[in-house]
Each structure stands twice: as C-alpha cells, then as structure tokens.
Design a protein around this motif. Structure first.
Motif, PDB file in Angstrom:
ATOM      1  N   UNK A 128       0.839  -1.193   0.000  1.00 51.69           N
ATOM      2  CA  UNK A 128       0.000   0.000   0.000  1.00 51.69           C
ATOM      3  C   UNK A 128       0.875   1.245   0.000  1.00 51.69           C
ATOM      4  N   UNK A 129       0.356   2.285  -0.612  1.00 48.74           N
ATOM      5  CA  UNK A 129       0.984   3.593  -0.510  1.00 48.74           C
ATOM      6  C   UNK A 129       1.007   3.960   0.980  1.00 48.74           C
ATOM      7  N   UNK A 130       2.102   4.489   1.486  1.00 49.31           N
ATOM      8  CA  UNK A 130       2.165   4.809   2.913  1.00 49.31           C
ATOM      9  C   UNK A 130       1.049   5.743   3.384  1.00 49.31           C
ATOM     10  N   UNK A 131       0.639   6.690   2.562  1.00 46.10           N
ATOM     11  CA  UNK A 131      -0.434   7.608   2.961  1.00 46.10           C
ATOM     12  C   UNK A 131      -1.769   6.871   3.060  1.00 46.10           C
ATOM     13  N   UNK A 132      -1.996   5.909   2.164  1.00 46.87           N
ATOM     14  CA  UNK A 132      -3.225   5.105   2.222  1.00 46.87           C
ATOM     15  C   UNK A 132      -3.212   4.250   3.482  1.00 46.87           C
ATOM     16  N   UNK A 133      -2.067   3.626   3.764  1.00 47.94           N
ATOM     17  CA  UNK A 133      -1.958   2.817   4.976  1.00 47.94           C
ATOM     18  C   UNK A 133      -2.231   3.667   6.221  1.00 47.94           C
ATOM     19  N   UNK A 134      -1.631   4.849   6.281  1.00 43.41           N
ATOM     20  CA  UNK A 134      -1.822   5.723   7.443  1.00 43.41           C
ATOM     21  C   UNK A 134      -3.292   6.107   7.610  1.00 43.41           C
ATOM     22  N   UNK A 135      -3.975   6.400   6.499  1.00 43.09           N
ATOM     23  CA  UNK A 135      -5.394   6.756   6.572  1.00 43.09           C
ATOM     24  C   UNK A 135      -6.218   5.586   7.104  1.00 43.09           C
ATOM     25  N   UNK A 136      -5.915   4.371   6.632  1.00 41.82           N
ATOM     26  CA  UNK A 136      -6.639   3.186   7.112  1.00 41.82           C
ATOM     27  C   UNK A 136      -6.324   2.923   8.575  1.00 41.82           C
ATOM     28  N   UNK A 137      -5.057   3.053   8.948  1.00 41.11           N
ATOM     29  CA  UNK A 137      -4.663   2.825  10.345  1.00 41.11           C
ATOM     30  C   UNK A 137      -5.344   3.825  11.273  1.00 41.11           C
ATOM     31  N   UNK A 138      -5.450   5.085  10.854  1.00 39.47           N
ATOM     32  CA  UNK A 138      -6.130   6.089  11.683  1.00 39.47           C
ATOM     33  C   UNK A 138      -7.612   5.772  11.814  1.00 39.47           C
ATOM     34  N   UNK A 139      -8.234   5.365  10.730  1.00 36.92           N
ATOM     35  CA  UNK A 139      -9.647   4.986  10.742  1.00 36.92           C
ATOM     36  C   UNK A 139      -9.849   3.796  11.677  1.00 36.92           C
ATOM     37  N   UNK A 140      -8.947   2.814  11.569  1.00 38.78           N
ATOM     38  CA  UNK A 140      -9.035   1.632  12.431  1.00 38.78           C
ATOM     39  C   UNK A 140      -8.943   2.022  13.903  1.00 38.78           C
ATOM     40  N   UNK A 141      -8.026   2.898  14.226  1.00 36.05           N
ATOM     41  CA  UNK A 141      -7.881   3.364  15.610  1.00 36.05           C
ATOM     42  C   UNK A 141      -9.152   4.036  16.091  1.00 36.05           C
TER      43      UNK A 141
END
Length: 64
Positions: free
Chosen positions: A10-23
C-alpha cells in the motif's frame, strides 16, 4: 477455518489513513482492511452467503 495470509503493498499515505480509521473504530488495521473489503463485496453482490458478519470493534465482552 484458517485465515488466509496475503501480502499487500500500500501507498504509505493510504496505509496511514486506514490505520487512523481503524484506531477511531477500535479495530486493528488488518481488521479494518477486511471490513472495507467485505463491505465492498457486499455492495457489489459478490460476498458469499456463507460468510459471517464482521465482529464488532473493540474487545469482546467477558462472560459474567
């Protein structure tokens, strides 16, 4: 049933967005990705009927 392990790039920005949503929803990033995939499969009419619901976010309640 054993869980299938899939390498995913995954693009790092996409991963970060998903990780923030998950949190925000008290899920792991992996669980969030699975939830997103299941929702899109359901919307497309491609989710198999024998697939169970996604567990609610957060820790399971302890039995009294």
């Amino acid at each position: 049933m054993a869980r299938k392990q899939v390498p995913l790039r995954l693009d790092p920005a996409v991963y970060d967005a998903i990780a923030n949503w998950a949190t925000d929803e008290a899920r792991s990033t992996n669980a969030q990705i699975e939830m997103m995939l299941r929702e899109q499969l359901r919307k497309a009419g491609r989710l198999p009927k024998n697939i169970g619901d996604i567990p609610k976010p957060g820790r399971p309640k302890e039995n009294p």
